[in-house]
Design a protein around this motif. Structure first.
Motif: not given
Length: 437
Positions: A81-87, A163-165
């Motif tokens: 979810i974090a990766n999708d939101l950050s992208l 985990t996304a930065p």
């Protein structure tokens, strides 16, 4: 809870990728924020993880932490979810789900049917992490909580490679910006809830506006509250259900009923319920709170709240036998009824201006009243006597004491003799020696 067929397969895959030590998890507030930003409900997360909704709620509140395979699966789900939101660039934006979902549903003139209103958008409260059933998506809670009560400890636990930065930290919003975010997010749904509580459109809008004015006056208290929307909702409900409104000339006549016959019949039955039962039904079956939260907000015990809920459902089932009084059906029916009305939410800037003007008025009135009391007290002290003077008691007759006596009045013979002596008296010896006759 029915487990999704894809849940076991996902759990096995996550377990294989999580060997070599327990994977790190973000803080509880970050877990709740990621879920809400992805427009997922606690029930949907529970179905994906193969657990109950209460377990997911405990994970997000910090009361418990998953272990073993569930911890690995939960960590990987949050990382995705974090990766999708950050992208997509959605981690730094706060969307208002009401403005995205409600206008098509409320556009009845354009041919939209009220039955197609999204249940979560039309009825659910966007900032209350309460009882959510499957099919109720309640986005916006995390955005409101972050905008209203920014926590200083925004540092996250060290995460693994998945985990996304962390993004660039955004500046802390001002009190006015935080209040505007809360009002813009919660006011549309709260106006519709208050309409179902009172059946009056003008009173619903006025109640919500007065509640937000009170919240702005007490913003230091509301900003640190665990659930600011619940605070405002309780204030709006209390103002809307005040018995003094029946004395207002503008509220003596009922509002125009809904256009649809089914909505008109359902609203009539809903208004026939006692205010306590109506509020309990709205909070439990409409907003989506669980029984303890409903009891706490209505200031009643849990058994009393359950009895009110059962009695309200029995009345609806008796007067509307064609509508099954199940929780899902009542929630859907309440959402359709409130979504069919076009209600105008209060403007945040106007609310803050009105609140400040109202506060200045009452402050000046209090100062003037205090000055009047001080002046009256000073005048009393200036004109009051400095010593005590006892009053004189009036005289009264005393029994047993003879009356005061004086010379008696002269009779007629005495008066004639007195006259004769005055006329015949001389200065000779006759005065001393009367003559015999």
């Amino acid at each position: 809870m029915t487990q999704s067929p894809a849940a076991p397969k996902r759990s096995t895959t996550l377990t294989q990728g999580g060997q070599g030590g327990p994977p790190p998890l973000p803080p509880p507030k970050e877990r709740r924020r990621l879920r809400a930003a992805k427009s997922l409900s606690q029930a949907e997360i529970a179905v994906k993880m193969g657990v109950s909704r209460e377990t997911v709620r405990s994970w997000e509140s910090g009361r418990s932490t998953p272990r073993g395979r569930r911890r690995a699966a939960y960590a990987e789900l949050l990382a995705e979810i974090a990766n999708d939101l950050s992208l997509a660039g959605k981690r730094s934006t706060r969307r208002n789900s009401w403005t995205d979902d409600l206008p098509p549903a409320l556009d009845t003139k354009g041919g939209k049917s009220p039955a197609r209103i999204p249940v979560g958008a039309a009825m659910n409260s966007p900032a209350r992490p309460g009882r959510v059933r499957p099919g109720r998506v309640r986005p916006g809670h995390a955005a409101t909580a972050t905008a209203v009560t920014p926590h200083p400890g925004s540092e996250r636990e060290p995460s693994g490679p998945a985990t996304a930065p962390s993004p660039t930290p955004t500046p802390t919003p001002t009190p006015a910006e935080a209040f505007d975010a809360l009002c813009s997010t919660c006011a549309p749904g709260l106006v519709r809830q208050t309409y179902l509580l009172t059946g009056r459109r003008t009173l619903a809008q006025e109640s919500v506006e007065r509640a937000f004015q009170l919240a702005w006056q007490r913003w230091p208290e509301v900003a640190v509250d665990r659930d600011p929307e619940s605070w405002v909702r309780a204030a709006a409900y209390e103002y809307a259900m005040s018995p003094w409104h029946r004395l207002r000339p503008t509220l003596r006549h009922p509002d125009a009923p809904p256009a649809a016959p089914a909505d008109r019949a359902f609203l009539k039955v809903l208004m026939s319920l006692p205010p306590a039962q109506r509020r309990t039904l709205l909070l439990y079956d409409g907003v989506g709170l669980d029984l303890p939260e409903t009891a706490a907000e209505t200031e009643a015990s849990t058994p009393a709240t359950a009895n009110r809920l059962m009695n309200a459902r029995d009345v609806i089932a008796e007067k509307l036998p064609e509508q099954a009084p199940t929780p899902e059906a009542l929630h859907q029916r309440l959402g359709e009824l409130c979504g069919a009305e076009k209600l105008r939410p209060p403007n945040p800037g106007r609310v803050r201006t009105g609140s400040e003007r109202r506060a200045r008025f009452w402050t000046r009135a209090a100062i003037a009243f205090t000055a009047l009391i001080v002046g009256a007290t000073a005048l009393t002290l200036r004109t009051a006597p400095t010593h005590y003077e006892p009053p004189r008691s009036p005289g009264k007759a005393i029994s047993g004491v003879p009356p005061r006596m004086g010379p008696a009045s002269l009779t007629i013979e005495d008066q004639l003799l007195h006259k004769k002596l005055r006329e015949d008296m001389s200065s000779g010896p006759e005065k001393l020696t009367p003559l015999a006759r």
